[in-house]
Design an enzyme around this catalytic site. Structure first.
Site, PDB file in Angstrom:
ATOM      1  N   CYS A   7      -7.937 -23.908  -2.687  1.00 48.18           N
ATOM      2  CA  CYS A   7      -7.457 -24.499  -1.758  1.00 48.18           C
ATOM      3  C   CYS A   7      -5.797 -24.896  -1.487  1.00 48.18           C
ATOM      4  O   CYS A   7      -4.673 -23.395  -1.722  1.00 48.18           O
ATOM      5  CB  CYS A   7      -7.873 -26.450  -1.905  1.00 48.18           C
ATOM      6  SG  CYS A   7      -7.010 -27.254  -2.941  1.00 48.18           S
ATOM      7  N   ARG A  13      -9.253 -29.914  -3.394  1.00 51.25           N
ATOM      8  CA  ARG A  13     -10.498 -29.695  -3.437  1.00 51.25           C
ATOM      9  C   ARG A  13     -10.739 -28.594  -4.447  1.00 51.25           C
ATOM     10  O   ARG A  13     -11.835 -28.580  -5.352  1.00 51.25           O
ATOM     11  CB  ARG A  13     -10.175 -28.898  -2.215  1.00 51.25           C
ATOM     12  CG  ARG A  13     -10.791 -30.382  -0.906  1.00 51.25           C
ATOM     13  CD  ARG A  13     -10.201 -29.452   0.356  1.00 51.25           C
ATOM     14  NE  ARG A  13      -8.749 -28.820   0.265  1.00 51.25           N
ATOM     15  CZ  ARG A  13      -8.491 -28.336   1.766  1.00 51.25           C
ATOM     16  NH1 ARG A  13      -9.504 -28.097   2.513  1.00 51.25           N
ATOM     17  NH2 ARG A  13      -7.284 -27.671   1.466  1.00 51.25           N
ATOM     18  N   ASP A 123      -9.851 -31.650   3.597  1.00 51.11           N
ATOM     19  CA  ASP A 123      -9.383 -31.970   3.325  1.00 51.11           C
ATOM     20  C   ASP A 123      -8.462 -33.126   2.805  1.00 51.11           C
ATOM     21  O   ASP A 123      -8.698 -34.305   3.776  1.00 51.11           O
ATOM     22  CB  ASP A 123      -7.769 -31.710   3.738  1.00 51.11           C
ATOM     23  CG  ASP A 123      -6.489 -31.171   2.957  1.00 51.11           C
ATOM     24  OD1 ASP A 123      -6.959 -31.958   1.169  1.00 51.11           O
ATOM     25  OD2 ASP A 123      -5.313 -30.736   3.061  1.00 51.11           O
TER      26      ASP A 123
HETATM   27  P1  4NP Z   1      -6.244 -29.985  -1.753  1.00 49.31           P
HETATM   28  O1  4NP Z   1      -4.767 -31.126  -0.770  1.00 49.31           O
HETATM   29  O2  4NP Z   1      -5.411 -28.153  -0.946  1.00 49.31           O
HETATM   30  O3  4NP Z   1      -7.288 -29.797  -1.496  1.00 49.31           O
HETATM   31  O4  4NP Z   1      -5.498 -29.519  -2.995  1.00 49.31           O
HETATM   32  C1  4NP Z   1      -4.113 -30.663  -0.585  1.00 49.31           C
HETATM   33  C2  4NP Z   1      -2.661 -30.927  -1.374  1.00 49.31           C
HETATM   34  C3  4NP Z   1      -2.034 -31.632  -1.162  1.00 49.31           C
HETATM   35  C4  4NP Z   1      -1.536 -31.507   0.010  1.00 49.31           C
HETATM   36  C5  4NP Z   1      -1.847 -31.014   0.852  1.00 49.31           C
HETATM   37  C6  4NP Z   1      -3.098 -30.989   0.965  1.00 49.31           C
HETATM   38  N1  4NP Z   1       0.053 -31.653   0.348  1.00 49.31           N
HETATM   39  O5  4NP Z   1       0.886 -31.313   1.543  1.00 49.31           O
HETATM   40  O6  4NP Z   1       0.788 -32.222  -0.706  1.00 49.31           O
END
Ligand code: 4NP
Length: 153
Positions: A7, A13, A123
């Protein structure tokens, strides 16, 4: 079989996807390796998001020991199958892989449930526990399908 879940942050995720698939691999006594990574380095070295940990534990899946890491070019060679959560992750994996890119190995996770529809796992970053639960359910169904696909012949 070596499976990598990807991800953006490797904090919400893909840690869930790693933990869920890993627990099913153990239940089915499969000799698989499961890992996860993020296309960004925003959270490298950190533990998964508190709500990912909480929701997973609720279902008996312990992801507390996971450590976030960034997707690396060589991951394309190291893994047999790379599942991404959304289309942006797909583009980033393609960009980072560069000349090592292999489209046969990479797919959106939800294409296992809804082939060729290119649906995305939303997300949940900044969302509520309910958003994380919703993501958990989607990922779990897809992981059940993966196990079935590779064990039913
Ligand atoms: P992930 O979610 O891709 O599901 O781990 C996110 C975690 C952090 C960030 C964006 C999406 N961020 O911008 O820090």
């Amino acid at each position: 079989m070596k499976v990598l879940m990807v991800c953006l942050g490797n904090i919400c995720r893909s840690p869930l996807a790693e933990g869920i698939l890993q627990s099913k691999v153990i239940q089915h006594k499969l000799d698989w390796q499961v890992d996860s990574a993020g296309t960004s380095n925003y959270h490298s070295g950190e533990a998964p998001h508190e709500l990912s940990q909480k929701v997973a534990l609720h279902y008996g899946v312990d992801i507390t020991q996971q450590v976030c890491r960034q997707f690396a070019k060589v991951d394309i060679l190291k893994f047999d199958k790379i599942y991404v959560m959304d289309k942006s992750n797909y583009k980033e994996v393609e960009r980072i892989a560069g000349i090592l890119w292999d489209a046969t190995k990479v797919d959106l996770l939800l294409n296992e449930l809804y082939p060729k529809e290119n649906r995305e796992v939303p997300d949940p970053w900044g969302g509520t526990e309910k958003d994380f639960q919703n993501v958990y359910q989607m990922i779990e169904k897809a992981c059940d399908k993966i196990i079935l696909k590779y064990t039913s012949n």
